[in-house]
Design a protein around this motif. Structure first.
Motif, PDB file in Angstrom:
ATOM      1  N   ARG A 233       0.802  -1.094  -0.036  1.00 52.32           N
ATOM      2  CA  ARG A 233      -0.165   0.260  -0.031  1.00 52.32           C
ATOM      3  C   ARG A 233       0.943   1.354   0.044  1.00 52.32           C
ATOM      4  O   ARG A 233       2.054   1.369   0.375  1.00 52.32           O
ATOM      5  CB  ARG A 233      -0.829  -0.047   1.074  1.00 52.32           C
ATOM      6  CG  ARG A 233      -1.988  -1.140   1.157  1.00 52.32           C
ATOM      7  CD  ARG A 233      -2.921  -0.731   2.465  1.00 52.32           C
ATOM      8  NE  ARG A 233      -2.145  -1.131   3.653  1.00 52.32           N
ATOM      9  CZ  ARG A 233      -2.019  -0.080   4.534  1.00 52.32           C
ATOM     10  NH1 ARG A 233      -2.859   1.158   4.444  1.00 52.32           N
ATOM     11  NH2 ARG A 233      -1.599  -0.266   5.735  1.00 52.32           N
ATOM     12  N   PHE A 234       0.037   2.255  -0.693  1.00 54.33           N
ATOM     13  CA  PHE A 234       0.948   3.615  -0.470  1.00 54.33           C
ATOM     14  C   PHE A 234      -0.087   4.581   0.492  1.00 54.33           C
ATOM     15  O   PHE A 234      -1.358   4.558   0.200  1.00 54.33           O
ATOM     16  CB  PHE A 234       1.304   4.329  -2.030  1.00 54.33           C
ATOM     17  CG  PHE A 234       1.758   5.649  -1.959  1.00 54.33           C
ATOM     18  CD1 PHE A 234       2.999   5.792  -1.309  1.00 54.33           C
ATOM     19  CD2 PHE A 234       0.697   6.774  -1.801  1.00 54.33           C
ATOM     20  CE1 PHE A 234       3.362   7.109  -1.136  1.00 54.33           C
ATOM     21  CE2 PHE A 234       1.125   7.984  -1.833  1.00 54.33           C
ATOM     22  CZ  PHE A 234       2.553   8.393  -1.344  1.00 54.33           C
ATOM     23  N   VAL A 235       0.481   5.387   1.288  1.00 52.19           N
ATOM     24  CA  VAL A 235      -0.368   6.194   2.301  1.00 52.19           C
ATOM     25  C   VAL A 235       0.126   7.605   2.172  1.00 52.19           C
ATOM     26  O   VAL A 235       1.737   7.578   2.565  1.00 52.19           O
ATOM     27  CB  VAL A 235      -0.584   5.681   3.611  1.00 52.19           C
ATOM     28  CG1 VAL A 235      -1.461   6.834   4.365  1.00 52.19           C
ATOM     29  CG2 VAL A 235      -1.309   4.342   3.599  1.00 52.19           C
ATOM     30  N   GLN A 236      -0.530   8.663   1.568  1.00 48.71           N
ATOM     31  CA  GLN A 236       0.158   9.972   1.786  1.00 48.71           C
ATOM     32  C   GLN A 236       0.353  10.402   3.208  1.00 48.71           C
ATOM     33  O   GLN A 236      -0.812  10.401   3.901  1.00 48.71           O
ATOM     34  CB  GLN A 236      -0.723  10.922   0.942  1.00 48.71           C
ATOM     35  CG  GLN A 236      -0.133  12.468   0.854  1.00 48.71           C
ATOM     36  CD  GLN A 236      -0.843  13.307   0.186  1.00 48.71           C
ATOM     37  OE1 GLN A 236      -1.590  12.920  -0.815  1.00 48.71           O
ATOM     38  NE2 GLN A 236      -0.572  14.610   0.107  1.00 48.71           N
ATOM     39  N   SER A 237       1.318  10.724   3.631  1.00 42.36           N
ATOM     40  CA  SER A 237       1.629  11.190   5.030  1.00 42.36           C
ATOM     41  C   SER A 237       2.090  12.362   5.358  1.00 42.36           C
ATOM     42  O   SER A 237       2.431  13.024   6.483  1.00 42.36           O
ATOM     43  CB  SER A 237       2.713  10.107   5.587  1.00 42.36           C
ATOM     44  OG  SER A 237       3.746  10.521   4.863  1.00 42.36           O
ATOM     45  N   GLN A 238       2.152  13.147   4.269  1.00 39.29           N
ATOM     46  CA  GLN A 238       2.459  14.658   4.121  1.00 39.29           C
ATOM     47  C   GLN A 238       1.749  15.464   3.411  1.00 39.29           C
ATOM     48  O   GLN A 238       1.326  15.252   2.330  1.00 39.29           O
ATOM     49  CB  GLN A 238       4.131  14.746   3.904  1.00 39.29           C
ATOM     50  CG  GLN A 238       4.759  16.076   4.294  1.00 39.29           C
ATOM     51  CD  GLN A 238       5.240  15.711   5.972  1.00 39.29           C
ATOM     52  OE1 GLN A 238       5.194  14.630   6.325  1.00 39.29           O
ATOM     53  NE2 GLN A 238       5.600  16.706   6.627  1.00 39.29           N
ATOM     54  N   GLN A 239       1.447  16.666   4.193  1.00 44.92           N
ATOM     55  CA  GLN A 239       0.799  17.682   3.369  1.00 44.92           C
ATOM     56  C   GLN A 239       1.627  18.164   2.107  1.00 44.92           C
ATOM     57  O   GLN A 239       2.827  18.861   2.630  1.00 44.92           O
ATOM     58  CB  GLN A 239       0.186  18.873   4.225  1.00 44.92           C
ATOM     59  CG  GLN A 239      -0.583  19.938   3.439  1.00 44.92           C
ATOM     60  CD  GLN A 239      -0.946  20.951   4.365  1.00 44.92           C
ATOM     61  OE1 GLN A 239      -0.346  21.429   5.473  1.00 44.92           O
ATOM     62  NE2 GLN A 239      -2.215  21.501   4.179  1.00 44.92           N
ATOM     63  N   SER A 336      -1.799  12.187   7.746  1.00 44.84           N
ATOM     64  CA  SER A 336      -2.042  10.825   8.153  1.00 44.84           C
ATOM     65  C   SER A 336      -0.917  10.318   8.886  1.00 44.84           C
ATOM     66  O   SER A 336       0.271  10.654   8.846  1.00 44.84           O
ATOM     67  CB  SER A 336      -2.508  10.112   6.906  1.00 44.84           C
ATOM     68  OG  SER A 336      -1.432   9.831   6.002  1.00 44.84           O
ATOM     69  N   ILE A 337      -1.297   9.184   9.430  1.00 44.10           N
ATOM     70  CA  ILE A 337      -0.275   8.523  10.260  1.00 44.10           C
ATOM     71  C   ILE A 337      -0.359   6.990  10.046  1.00 44.10           C
ATOM     72  O   ILE A 337      -1.823   6.239  10.175  1.00 44.10           O
ATOM     73  CB  ILE A 337      -0.343   8.629  11.816  1.00 44.10           C
ATOM     74  CG1 ILE A 337      -0.173  10.167  12.123  1.00 44.10           C
ATOM     75  CG2 ILE A 337       0.659   7.851  12.723  1.00 44.10           C
ATOM     76  CD1 ILE A 337      -0.609  10.668  13.587  1.00 44.10           C
ATOM     77  N   VAL A 406      -3.724   4.613  10.502  1.00 45.94           N
ATOM     78  CA  VAL A 406      -3.773   3.282  10.485  1.00 45.94           C
ATOM     79  C   VAL A 406      -2.784   2.686  11.074  1.00 45.94           C
ATOM     80  O   VAL A 406      -1.734   2.854  11.233  1.00 45.94           O
ATOM     81  CB  VAL A 406      -3.379   2.982   8.955  1.00 45.94           C
ATOM     82  CG1 VAL A 406      -3.556   1.683   8.574  1.00 45.94           C
ATOM     83  CG2 VAL A 406      -4.586   3.738   7.877  1.00 45.94           C
ATOM     84  N   ILE A 407      -3.337   1.493  11.858  1.00 44.23           N
ATOM     85  CA  ILE A 407      -2.626   0.786  12.855  1.00 44.23           C
ATOM     86  C   ILE A 407      -2.544  -0.565  11.990  1.00 44.23           C
ATOM     87  O   ILE A 407      -3.251  -1.595  11.594  1.00 44.23           O
ATOM     88  CB  ILE A 407      -3.130   0.386  14.173  1.00 44.23           C
ATOM     89  CG1 ILE A 407      -3.680   1.793  14.729  1.00 44.23           C
ATOM     90  CG2 ILE A 407      -2.402  -0.352  14.958  1.00 44.23           C
ATOM     91  CD1 ILE A 407      -2.443   2.809  14.942  1.00 44.23           C
ATOM     92  N   GLU A 408      -1.016  -1.033  11.609  1.00 43.47           N
ATOM     93  CA  GLU A 408      -0.856  -2.112  10.668  1.00 43.47           C
ATOM     94  C   GLU A 408      -0.442  -3.211  11.847  1.00 43.47           C
ATOM     95  O   GLU A 408      -0.023  -3.136  12.847  1.00 43.47           O
ATOM     96  CB  GLU A 408       0.548  -2.002   9.975  1.00 43.47           C
ATOM     97  CG  GLU A 408       0.203  -0.993   8.839  1.00 43.47           C
ATOM     98  CD  GLU A 408       1.395  -0.741   7.924  1.00 43.47           C
ATOM     99  OE1 GLU A 408       2.460  -0.806   8.545  1.00 43.47           O
ATOM    100  OE2 GLU A 408       1.198  -0.255   6.801  1.00 43.47           O
TER     101      GLU A 408
END
Length: 540
Positions: A233-239, A336-337, A406-408
């Motif tokens: 997965r890819f998650v944007q974590s920065q503005q 996001s975290i 998101v807690i993986e």
């Protein structure tokens, strides 16, 4: 001195409920073993520690005759020293340990010899490298996988990383290791409580890194597997701000499995994007809008390639930046975290760019309290792995702002302590001792062969045990249950050989004239009931 009962433990294994009565050996039902820690310090991997052993009556003098501690798939023999002290030395794996201890007790006043049993249990803490040895290629940067847990009593754990040969490989403050040239070196991780000095050192652990030259290998991107379908997965974590001239971190690539990876973007975009330590960076200014690119994830140890579609948003730069509300995590602005679930390390702080007294945090959905809780001041306590993001809301200046967390699952790699076990019918249930039960994934097992020799049982917590019920051989496969984000983890196989319980006869004792057996015998001369043993005489 009294003759030692060397057959005591074996007889228990054969007969199960045998009781001992006689003129000098009797059950001491009113007495128990007690274990008292020498000090109040926590136990850490690699450290020595001890327990004082005592009986429940002051006149008892204890001599440990047998005992072993098991945990994390390993067995440790118990060391005993003068002064009734159990000593534990150099346990190198964190985890929960327990075991039964058998002792002989001489009651001076009654002139009797007792046998006592007691259970001792303790936890060994530490976050250690998962592998004692690791291979990397020149130019590769890795974050070695770890596992373990730390107690909540610590103030703030600080990790210091060192390499004994920086020409072979270097390690930075975050523990990332860069392989520079062929050879081997040791990477050490030292854990401290609050201050990185000798007085606050908790423990140290290390691994051996072997660096080799990269092999020439070509990858057909046309044959790439779908990354999302396979758990990447890819998650944007920065503005990301439009037309920002400096490079900006976009987000993080979440891996489905541990291992060695390298990354590539489309050739035409390699001057626009760069991947470092599983994080995607934007190197050039871009306008406001939505962007999509393909990242190729190459698993060098499994020889597989995955194509992962990464989508992110770029926002227009606001003129009144001071009025914008921004979440902050670990000192950085974030949208996001992503965080792994790990026992003993599940609290963190969320803040913002506003005065802390003016902001109030809470969960958007009350039902999400199953996964984590958050105080009004932003202190987060993680409880379980999440399959969907949990939304945190912040109220400031009569406005509501949202942050997804998101807690993986942690690393899902499974390891089995013993892959071949021999038991007897009626021995009772036993734990297969498998490491890798992380997050909220359930341990799943199925019979590979069509065997009726064992029965698989689960308790209400999802823990599994094996019960031998008939003579035969069983082949059992174990794996962690997958979820929406992860494929099923690697499978491990356990072979169980079940044999019928062996009976006991007078012949089994040989010339042991000092022992007497009592019980019901069958026609073949073997005992068919529980057997009582007694000591008939003293012996030097």
């Amino acid at each position: 001195m009294w003759k030692k009962l060397c057959i005591t433990l074996l007889t228990i294994g054969l007969l199960g409920s045998a009781a001992y009565v006689g003129n000098m050996l009797s059950a001491a039902e009113a007495s128990t073993l007690q274990f008292i820690a020498q000090d109040d310090r926590e136990h850490y991997v690699g450290n020595d520690f001890s327990y004082v052993v005592s009986g429940s009556r002051e006149e008892e003098v204890i001599q440990i005759s047998d005992g072993a501690i098991h945990g994390n798939g390993r067995m440790y023999e118990v060391l005993f020293s003068e002064g009734n002290i159990l000593q534990f030395s150099q346990i190198r794996q964190p985890g929960f340990y327990q075991g039964d201890i058998t002792a002989e007790v001489a009651d001076k006043e009654a002139g009797s010899l007792y046998e006592l049993k007691g259970m001792i249990s303790f936890t060994v803490y530490g976050v250690i490298y998962r592998y004692e040895e690791y291979e990397a290629v020149i130019g590769e940067t890795i974050l070695p996988k770890t596992y373990g847990a730390m107690p909540n009593t610590l103030n703030d754990v600080r990790y210091v990383y060192t390499s004994d040969n920086p020409e072979i490989a270097q390690v930075d403050e975050q523990g990332y290791v860069s392989a520079l040239q062929e050879g081997s070196c040791h990477i050490k991780m030292s854990a401290y409580d609050s201050v990185a000095d000798e007085e606050h050192l908790l423990y140290e652990t290390s691994m051996t890194l072997h660096v080799t030259a990269a092999k020439e290998q070509t990858w057909d991107k046309g044959q790439a597997l779908d990354g999302i379908e396979n758990g990447y997965r890819f998650v944007q974590s920065q503005q990301i701000i439009a037309n920002e001239s400096n490079e900006q971190k976009i987000g993080t690539i979440a891996l489905a499995q541990s291992g060695a990876y390298r990354y590539e973007v489309e050739e035409a975009l390699q001057d626009t994007y760069e991947i470092r330590n599983e994080e995607l960076y934007l190197l050039k200014p871009q306008k406001e809008g939505t962007y999509t690119l393909s990242v190729y994830i190459i698993s060098t140890d499994r020889g597989e390639i995955y194509e992962l579609t990464c989508t992110y948003q770029i926002e227009a730069k606001k003129h009144e930046e001071n009025s914008d509300f921004v979440f902050r995590y670990e000192g950085k602005d974030t949208t996001s975290i992503i965080r792994q679930f790990q026992e003993g390390n599940n609290t963190f702080q969320i803040t913002s760019n506003k005065n802390l007294d003016e902001v109030r945090f809470s969960l958007k959905k009350e039902a999400d309290s199953e996964y984590l809780s958050i105080s009004e001041m932003g202190n987060v306590q993680v409880k379980h792995v999440t399959q969907d993001p949990v939304t945190i809301i912040a109220r400031w200046n009569k406005q509501v702002y949202e942050l997804n967390i998101v807690i993986e699952k942690a690393d899902q790699l499974l390891e089995i302590a013993m892959d071949d076990v021999s038991v007897q019918v009626g021995d009772g249930a036993f734990d297969p001792l498998i490491k890798g039960r992380y997050g909220n994934g359930r341990m799943i097992a199925h019979m590979v062969n069509d065997s009726k020799a064992v029965e698989l049982r689960y308790n209400d917590k999802g823990d599994m045990s094996i019960v031998p019920i008939a003579e035969g051989d069983a082949l059992i496969a174990f794996y962690n249950e997958g979820d929406i984000h992860y494929r099923r983890s690697n499978e491990v196989i356990l072979r169980v050989h079940v044999r019928n319980r062996q009976a006991l006869s007078d012949d089994w004792l040989g010339n042991g004239e000092w022992l007497e057996l009592e019980g019901e015998k069958g026609e073949n001369g073997w005992f068919v009931s529980d057997v009582r043993m007694s000591v008939s005489e003293e012996s030097e």
